[in-house]
Design an enzyme around this catalytic site. Structure first.
Site, PDB file in Angstrom:
ATOM      1  N   LEU A 294      28.035  27.563  53.722  1.00 20.07           N
ATOM      2  CA  LEU A 294      26.702  28.119  53.933  1.00 20.07           C
ATOM      3  C   LEU A 294      25.903  28.135  52.641  1.00 20.07           C
ATOM      4  CD1 LEU A 294      28.729  30.706  55.530  1.00 20.07           C
ATOM      5  CD2 LEU A 294      26.659  30.325  56.844  1.00 20.07           C
ATOM      6  N   ASP A 295      24.643  27.755  52.759  1.00 18.54           N
ATOM      7  CA  ASP A 295      23.720  27.952  51.658  1.00 18.54           C
ATOM      8  C   ASP A 295      23.459  29.456  51.540  1.00 18.54           C
ATOM      9  OD1 ASP A 295      21.678  27.379  49.721  1.00 18.54           O
ATOM     10  OD2 ASP A 295      20.207  27.711  51.304  1.00 18.54           O
ATOM     11  N   LYS A 296      23.061  29.932  50.371  1.00 21.23           N
ATOM     12  CA  LYS A 296      22.794  31.373  50.210  1.00 21.23           C
ATOM     13  C   LYS A 296      21.340  31.709  50.525  1.00 21.23           C
ATOM     14  CE  LYS A 296      22.102  33.397  46.196  1.00 21.23           C
ATOM     15  NZ  LYS A 296      20.810  34.140  46.405  1.00 21.23           N
ATOM     16  N   THR A 297      20.435  31.198  49.707  1.00 21.79           N
ATOM     17  CA  THR A 297      19.029  31.577  49.829  1.00 21.79           C
ATOM     18  C   THR A 297      18.407  31.011  51.101  1.00 21.79           C
ATOM     19  OG1 THR A 297      18.857  31.593  47.429  1.00 21.79           O
ATOM     20  CG2 THR A 297      16.797  31.577  48.661  1.00 21.79           C
TER      21      THR A 297
END
Length: 638
Positions: free
Chosen positions: A313-316
């Site tokens: 998963l990407d964070k931002t």
């Protein structure tokens, strides 16, 4: 009237043939009971001809394309049964096959209800402001830029932006959200959604075939026609299997001298249930997903998603809201207000979310001038010149490449900020550190417990990939219980991280479909969030979540696993039935009619099993209210 009759006849041809063939069988049986042997035989033959004519025609059409299917086998068996005087066997075989075909068509048609429901949402009229009048026109005739008026209870006819009024819009057809969404000036609206309460006017951005709804319908249609890997394998197998069965039937006839056994073997050995086992599951699964705001772009992606073992998963913007705000400014030279102003000047021409957050912090009424010599350093920050002074705004990577070192005091302060989960941005003027600007991005509500839900769905590892610094990444990962994280990544670093993860299992990459497009392309499955209205997101991803909702990741994976499980069940069941029938024929315990009945019944069972996917995810509202998280788990992972 004649035209309508022909249309009705074509639409119900299978039903008409089935009823006619069945009626003739009943009459033939009754005549036999009344000892009218010749009449009974004639009616049995007529029933076989009525029921078998369309089957034989299909068989001939297939043979022209060098395809030897079950229609050819049934035609051969029926003709052979008539030739050896087994008239009732011929009639019953074609009736059972015709009746089975009608049931297949009926049930498969029902699996497309989700797509049909989407198509029924297509608006038929749009109210457009033209001059001083409001004109009713077809939605596809509305031009970009025109203002559309939408009253309470009306379908929104175009994709656009609200310019006037407020409303509560039901977006379930696009995003799967069950609760109406408030819309006010500046908000986007989508074609096919319904204005439940209020009055709005929207400026048209897309109309007709360019709208989000139209593109979803087109992609779902295309996806339901695509063949999954298992289906492709079965079809290749069938090309060799069918001629082999014909050869085996000939051998059995030569060995036994009994044509009926040979004909029976010919019919019941055809893998009808096996051929339908995968497409029925794929169509049902994709249809269910579309009804819940999840666009799965083909059977191959659906089947592969069922094998996902690692989710990256990407964070931002994925785990967090993606709406950074300045929470603290530590000025080491000058005032915090001056630091924000200079950082805003440097970031004014940037489109990065960090820059937007800094610009929002500038006091109202303060005019931010344009910088000169503006330059973006991807993944690091920006450089600009203002009043002859060189301004640099960026992260730790930019500092290291600028050979700029922090003092112990500065380092201690920055470490504390990062360990608390904030992102520290440095403002440097002519080589001097003026300030550290701390930004924070709130974690999404649905991100809490996401890892547990994914593990419940069978995911072995959850990984976070972010361009943010090590300490901030660690703080977020620890709060959410993420198994592994990789920080300070450039886009190409994320691609490399995905390649390494693929050595451990099937990897899904979740992002916004734009910034994370390279990583999603490198993953086995790319999942884009909040794709409604976003062309790039829909095109970049294998699975597009129309709503910006992390819970739908679990739903998509759970549905994919359920679909894969049903494909395996159907395949195993179909093979077992064929093996048992072949054994029954060879040991003379299965005759032509009973074998055909079992064969058709197995096809019907496979279809019904596949259609269970249409009900996947159903849960009573009272269950959700009463048992909270447990009910949600049942909803997503039943």
């Amino acid at each position: 009237m004649a035209f309508d009759f022909k249309k009705l006849y074509r639409r119900n041809l299978k039903l008409i043939i089935t009823v006619a063939s069945g009626a003739l069988i009943v009459l033939a049986y009754a005549s036999g009971e009344l000892r009218h042997a010749n009449l009974s035989s004639a009616l049995w033959v007529l029933a076989a001809i009525v029921g078998g004519f369309d089957i034989a025609r299909s068989a001939v059409a297939q043979l022209r394309y060098k395809v030897l299917g079950i229609q050819a086998l049934v035609s051969i068996a029926a003709a052979g049964a008539i030739l050896i005087g087994e008239y009732w066997e011929a009639a019953v075989v074609v009736f059972l096959f015709t009746f089975g075909g009608y049931l297949e068509a009926l049930t498969i048609d029902k699996t497309r209800n989700a797509l049909r429901a989407l198509m029924s949402l297509t608006p038929t009229v749009a109210s457009v402001r033209r001059g001083d009048d409001i004109v009713a026109v077809a939605p596809e005739e509305v031009k970009p830029g025109e203002i559309v008026v939408i009253k309470a209870g009306e379908k929104i006819p175009v994709d656009g932006v609200v310019v006037k009024g407020e409303a509560q819009v039901n977006q379930a057809s696009i995003t799967g959200e069950s609760v109406p969404v408030g819309k006010s000036p500046g908000d986007h609206v989508f074609s096919g959604t319904i204005n439940e309460v209020g009055f709005i006017e929207a400026r048209t951005e897309r109309s007709g075939e360019d709208t989000t709804l139209a593109r979803i319908i087109a992609l779902v249609e295309e996806a339901q026609e695509q063949r999954a890997p298992t289906q492709q394998l079965i079809e290749r197998f069938s090309r060799y299997y069918t001629p082999a069965i014909i050869a085996l039937s000939v051998i059995v006839f030569i060995a036994s001298g009994d044509p009926l056994i040979s004909l029976t073997l010919l019919v019941i050995s055809c893998p009808g249930a096996l051929v339908i086992s995968t497409p029925i599951a794929v169509v049902s699964g994709i249809g269910n997903a579309a009804g819940h705001g999840i666009l799965i772009k083909g059977g191959a992606h659906l089947e592969r998603a069922g094998r996902i073992s690692i989710v990256a998963l990407d964070k931002t913007g994925t785990l967090t809201r993606g709406e950074l705000e300045v929470v603290k400014v530590k000025a080491f030279d000058g005032s915090p207000e001056d630091a924000i102003f200079k950082a805003a000047v440097a970031e004014k021409m940037s489109e990065h979310h960090l820059g937007r957050a800094i610009l929002k912090k500038v006091k109202k009424g303060v005019v931010v001038p344009d910088p000169s010599d503006f330059k973006v350093l991807p993944g690091k920050g920006v450089m600009a010149t203002y009043e002859g002074r060189k301004l640099v705004v960026g992260n730790r990577r930019l500092l290291s490449e600028s050979v700029f070192s922090l003092s112990e005091e500065h380092e201690a302060y920055v470490r504390d900020e990062e360990e608390s989960g904030n992102t520290a941005i440095f403002l440097i003027e002519d080589g001097r550190l003026l300030a550290v600007i701390s930004l924070a991005d709130a974690i999404r509500e649905e991100a809490w417990g996401l890892v547990a839900r994914l593990k419940k769905a069978g995911i072995k590892k959850v990984v976070m990939l972010t361009g943010d610094n090590e300490r901030t990444a660690r703080a977020i990962a620890e709060k959410l219980g993420i198994d592994e994280y990789h920080a300070s990544l450039l886009p190409e670093d994320k691609v490399e991280a995905i390649k390494q993860l693929k050595k451990e299992g099937i990897v899904a990459m979740v992002g916004d479909g734009i910034n994370d497009a390279p990583a999603m392309a490198a993953a086995d499955i790319g999942i884009a969030m909040g794709a409604a209205g976003t062309d790039v997101a829909i095109e970049a991803a294998d699975i597009a979540l129309m709503a910006d909702d992390l819970n739908r990741i679990g739903y998509a994976i759970g549905l994919s696993r359920k679909t894969l499980g049903i494909i395996m069940e159907n395949t195993a069941f179909s093979i077992l039935v064929v093996l048992l029938l072949v054994a029954g024929v060879l040991f003379k315990s299965v005759v032509l009619a009973s074998g055909m009945f079992i064969h058709e019944a197995s096809i019907f069972i496979v279809i019904i099993n596949g259609m269970r996917l249409l009900r996947y995810g159903e849960v009573k509202l009272n269950d959700v209210k009463s048992s909270g998280t447990a009910a949600i788990h049942r909803f997503y992972y039943q």
